[in-house]
Design an enzyme around this catalytic site. Structure first.
Site: not given
Length: 497
Positions: A39, A43, A443
């Protein structure tokens, strides 16, 4: 206590399962010995006793150990593990390529060659680290693709078997029964009771899950701001674009919703479904762990305000690495609008036509740009020469871009080509590899954001391993200060913050 993978802390995993913490879905698998079922951590079933449970890194490892998938929580439908992006070791790089369908297209030998190892060494390393070799990991991906096609299309079972990558219908039937404990026809019947009529042939409607929170506004700005007319379109909260996939073209429409991203995929060849899904998840960074990222970055006073304003910010990846590099080079030293205009001209002149009411072409392949790019590209001769040179390298295989490369090698390779500087190399590495730890410190907009926020870019170690996300916050803050984000179209989603 049963055996758990060495790198998974049993007590931490068990606490996550006991509290049904959805943040851990996709990060590990819960295997229950008494039921033979595996699972996802969230779950809703009764929490198993500690002595009856083990924790495994992948669904393939659980299947290899003889467990079948829970039909209640559908563990294969959980978001992917963020580990494959955070880590850069052999296992992580192999997982990124396997999810893109590398084994189905070229086999284990081709996968191993792409990674620079022998198939024997790769199998040994993956089995030791993940509990399953490349064939078992690929089989788990085929099972997931088969389930999607069974439940979301009207395709015949024989067509689904081969579209999912199985070599025979018998192998398809046996795998579906082993993994999901039900016959393919039964799975379709059950799905039909809770779903609308399936879409037209060649079209699949999917839900792409993600971990909350997700800053949909940032994705909206990024996708709409970089959209190229003819191959991309943003309208009424929907992002639509053409796809170049291993076996043909496709078109996708994406819409961010409160619990998932809705994807409407139209494919020429259904065998491209698995790589298409993997690339869409990569584009939107849907496998990220936003709470881990935000928790780390919010500890820095310079970024705390931005993290509170934009929790769950994502680092957009790429659909096509060749396209990303060439588009980035075309857009160097010009505005975003000018870059989109130039790229749109290239797409209209050299791209393959697509059958879609809103889009006209896909991005042209590197070989086409290498042969005819000079007929269309405008601007400084040096930039055109650089673009053509890189296109030729991509077309001949001298330069290869894929998610199985290391950041260091890819960056060095890119910098060896004329016209590719540090910013372009870092940007392409960040988006191609989904590398979470690339600081775009050269940048201009990032530097402006850092200055406004009082963030020191010369000492970024405090942001590791999330420097890519820090770059997005700095970028976003600078754009917000200019008012550039104010006109961003709002996604069709409820407030998730």
């Amino acid at each position: 206590m049963t055996v758990t993978a060495p790198h998974l802390d049993f007590d931490r995993c068990y606490r996550a399962v006991s509290s049904r913490d959805a943040r851990f879905d996709g990060q590990f698998i819960t295997a229950v010995r008494t039921t033979g079922i595996y699972c996802r951590p969230s779950c809703p079933a009764i929490t198993p006793k500690p002595g009856n449970v083990s924790f495994l890194p992948t669904a393939a490892a659980a299947q290899q150990a003889g467990y079948r998938a829970c039909r209640r929580c559908l563990p294969d439908a959980a978001p992917g593990s963020p580990l494959w992006n955070v880590r850069s070791d052999l296992a992580a790089r192999a997982m990124r390529l396997i999810s893109d369908g590398a084994v189905e297209r070229g086999g284990v030998e081709s996968l191993s060659a792409s990674l620079g190892y022998s198939s024997r060494h790769l199998t040994r390393a993956l089995t030791a680290e993940l509990g399953a070799g490349p064939l078992a990991l690929a089989r788990a991906h085929r099972a997931h693709t088969a389930r999607l096609l069974i439940q979301t299309t009207a395709m015949s079972m024989s067509d689904i078997a081969f579209a999912a990558g199985f070599s025979s219908i018998r192998q398809f039937n046996d795998t579906v029964r082993e993994v999901f404990a039900v016959a393919p026809t039964t799975m379709r019947t059950e799905a039909a009771k809770r779903a609308d009529a399936p879409p037209a042939k060649g079209t699949v409607s999917l839900r792409l899950p993600y971990r909350k929170p997700l800053d949909a506004h940032w994705l909206a700005w990024f996708l709409s701001g970089h959209a190229v007319a003819g191959m991309e379109r943003w309208s009424d909260g929907e992002y639509r674009r053409t796809l170049r996939l291993p076996r043909g073209c496709g078109v996708v429409a994406l819409r961010v919703l409160p619990e998932y991203v809705r994807a409407e995929l139209t494919l020429r060849d259904m065998r491209d479904l698995a790589p298409a899904v993997a690339r869409l998840r990569h584009l939107l960074d849907l496998d990220a762990d936003p709470e881990a990222v935000d928790g780390a970055l919010a500890a820095d006073p310079a970024l705390a305000t931005s993290v509170r304003a934009a929790p769950g910010i994502r680092v957009p990846g790429s659909i096509d690495a060749d396209e990303l590099l060439l588009r980035t080079m075309i857009g160097q030293q010009i505005s975003l609008a000018a870059a989109s205009t130039q790229t749109a001209r290239l797409v209209a002149a050299l791209g393959a036509r697509v059958d879609d009411p809103h889009l006209t072409h896909s991005f042209p392949g590197a070989e086409v740009i290498a042969a005819r790019g000079r007929e269309v590209l405008t601007g400084p001769a040096r930039r055109i020469d650089a673009v053509i040179g890189v296109a030729e390298a991509l077309a001949t295989g001298t330069l290869t871009l894929h998610a199985g490369r290391t950041a260091e090698d890819l960056r060095a390779d890119l910098l060896s080509y004329k016209g590719i500087g540090p910013w372009t190399a870092d940007y392409v590495v960040m988006r191609t590899l989904a590398d979470p730890d690339v600081l775009l410190d050269t940048d201009l907009v990032v530097r402006q954001g850092a200055q406004a926020m009082g963030a020191d870019l010369t000492d970024s170690s405090r942001w590791t391993p999330w420097r890519s996300y820090a770059s997005m916050h700095l970028w976003r803050s600078a754009l917000a200060a200019r008012g550039a984000l104010d006109s961003t179209p709002t996604p069709d989603t409820e407030d998730q913050k």
